[in-house]
Scaffold this motif. Sequence first.
Motif, PDB file in Angstrom:
ATOM      1  N   GLY A  92       0.794  -1.219   0.000  1.00 42.45           N
ATOM      2  CA  GLY A  92       0.000   0.000   0.000  1.00 42.45           C
ATOM      3  C   GLY A  92       0.825   1.267   0.000  1.00 42.45           C
ATOM      4  O   GLY A  92       0.282   2.370   0.162  1.00 42.45           O
ATOM      5  N   ALA A  93       2.148   1.147  -0.211  1.00 38.52           N
ATOM      6  CA  ALA A  93       3.030   2.317  -0.141  1.00 38.52           C
ATOM      7  C   ALA A  93       2.822   3.264  -1.309  1.00 38.52           C
ATOM      8  O   ALA A  93       2.449   2.857  -2.409  1.00 38.52           O
ATOM      9  CB  ALA A  93       4.488   1.864  -0.102  1.00 38.52           C
ATOM     10  N   GLY A  94       3.104   4.531  -1.061  1.00 34.71           N
ATOM     11  CA  GLY A  94       3.012   5.510  -2.124  1.00 34.71           C
ATOM     12  C   GLY A  94       4.175   5.422  -3.090  1.00 34.71           C
ATOM     13  O   GLY A  94       4.004   5.627  -4.291  1.00 34.71           O
ATOM     14  N   GLU A  95       5.370   5.092  -2.565  1.00 36.67           N
ATOM     15  CA  GLU A  95       6.556   5.102  -3.421  1.00 36.67           C
ATOM     16  C   GLU A  95       7.724   4.485  -2.658  1.00 36.67           C
ATOM     17  O   GLU A  95       7.788   4.545  -1.429  1.00 36.67           O
ATOM     18  CB  GLU A  95       6.880   6.545  -3.813  1.00 36.67           C
ATOM     19  N   LEU A  96       8.646   3.883  -3.380  1.00 41.70           N
ATOM     20  CA  LEU A  96       9.874   3.372  -2.792  1.00 41.70           C
ATOM     21  C   LEU A  96      11.052   3.988  -3.534  1.00 41.70           C
ATOM     22  O   LEU A  96      11.087   3.965  -4.759  1.00 41.70           O
ATOM     23  CB  LEU A  96       9.941   1.843  -2.869  1.00 41.70           C
ATOM     24  N   VAL A  97      11.987   4.538  -2.778  1.00 40.99           N
ATOM     25  CA  VAL A  97      13.144   5.205  -3.361  1.00 40.99           C
ATOM     26  C   VAL A  97      14.415   4.586  -2.792  1.00 40.99           C
ATOM     27  O   VAL A  97      14.539   4.429  -1.576  1.00 40.99           O
ATOM     28  CB  VAL A  97      13.134   6.716  -3.067  1.00 40.99           C
ATOM     29  N   LEU A 174      16.839   2.343   1.615  1.00 38.11           N
ATOM     30  CA  LEU A 174      15.585   2.090   0.923  1.00 38.11           C
ATOM     31  C   LEU A 174      14.527   2.876   1.685  1.00 38.11           C
ATOM     32  O   LEU A 174      14.295   2.625   2.872  1.00 38.11           O
ATOM     33  CB  LEU A 174      15.254   0.602   0.917  1.00 38.11           C
ATOM     34  N   GLN A 175      13.929   3.814   1.013  1.00 36.62           N
ATOM     35  CA  GLN A 175      13.033   4.772   1.654  1.00 36.62           C
ATOM     36  C   GLN A 175      11.620   4.561   1.120  1.00 36.62           C
ATOM     37  O   GLN A 175      11.365   4.787  -0.068  1.00 36.62           O
ATOM     38  CB  GLN A 175      13.535   6.185   1.353  1.00 36.62           C
ATOM     39  N   VAL A 176      10.719   4.116   1.990  1.00 38.56           N
ATOM     40  CA  VAL A 176       9.334   3.865   1.594  1.00 38.56           C
ATOM     41  C   VAL A 176       8.484   5.029   2.069  1.00 38.56           C
ATOM     42  O   VAL A 176       8.344   5.253   3.277  1.00 38.56           O
ATOM     43  CB  VAL A 176       8.799   2.550   2.189  1.00 38.56           C
ATOM     44  N   ARG A 177       7.917   5.765   1.126  1.00 36.86           N
ATOM     45  CA  ARG A 177       7.107   6.922   1.488  1.00 36.86           C
ATOM     46  C   ARG A 177       5.667   6.488   1.728  1.00 36.86           C
ATOM     47  O   ARG A 177       5.079   5.781   0.924  1.00 36.86           O
ATOM     48  CB  ARG A 177       7.167   7.970   0.373  1.00 36.86           C
ATOM     49  N   ASP A 178       5.110   6.972   2.854  1.00 34.07           N
ATOM     50  CA  ASP A 178       3.743   6.617   3.238  1.00 34.07           C
ATOM     51  C   ASP A 178       3.543   5.108   3.099  1.00 34.07           C
ATOM     52  O   ASP A 178       2.779   4.635   2.257  1.00 34.07           O
ATOM     53  CB  ASP A 178       2.734   7.382   2.378  1.00 34.07           C
TER      54      ASP A 178
END
Length: 207
Positions: A92-97, A174-178
Amino acid sequence: MPLIATMKKPQGTPSRSRFSALQHHPRSWTYKVYLLPTPHQRHVRISAWRQLVQDMGVSESLLRVVPTVPDWVPAQDAADAAAEVVSAMCPGAGELVACRYAEVTFIDQGVNFEAVGCPVCAAPLDSDWWQERMDDAYATRFATLDAVTPCCSATVSLNDLEYYWPAAFARFELQVRDPGRGWLSPDEAAQVSTVLGITVRQVFSHY
């Protein structure tokens, strides 16, 4: 294809300055964006990310997965594989960077910061003492993280202090936004560690 971008910090930064999470940015970094299924979504999300970088005024939560060794950076294939694993854990994440920093960077917890403790004797550490040690480390671009605690005179790394909530130092994350979920479970974190090739820790940030 994932988007690759490089951003550079203006030259002339003083060698020593009062450190803060909002003031410190690596002189250059590369980020790779995943979970962008359509060109329109790619444009919208990258535009939002650029705006966030400009004003740091957007409220959001980040689940950040980093190596336990601050200056360790994975090979590209390992980074891609770990990103796929984390992506599957956060449907359900908004984005992964995936971020690769030019220098060791403080991976802060934003407004979730509460306190810092000694990892040896568990005593609470004064915030002024911690701030001064962060200033010292920032003067070396976080190449040197060792400090002597005032409570038990132990030599420890700033990366190993007991942060409440957790924080870390890293050149890769690894940055998972929302993320739409809480912390990764121990089993999930172990899976990421296996794929990435190093033990990982987590930071939950809110801005």
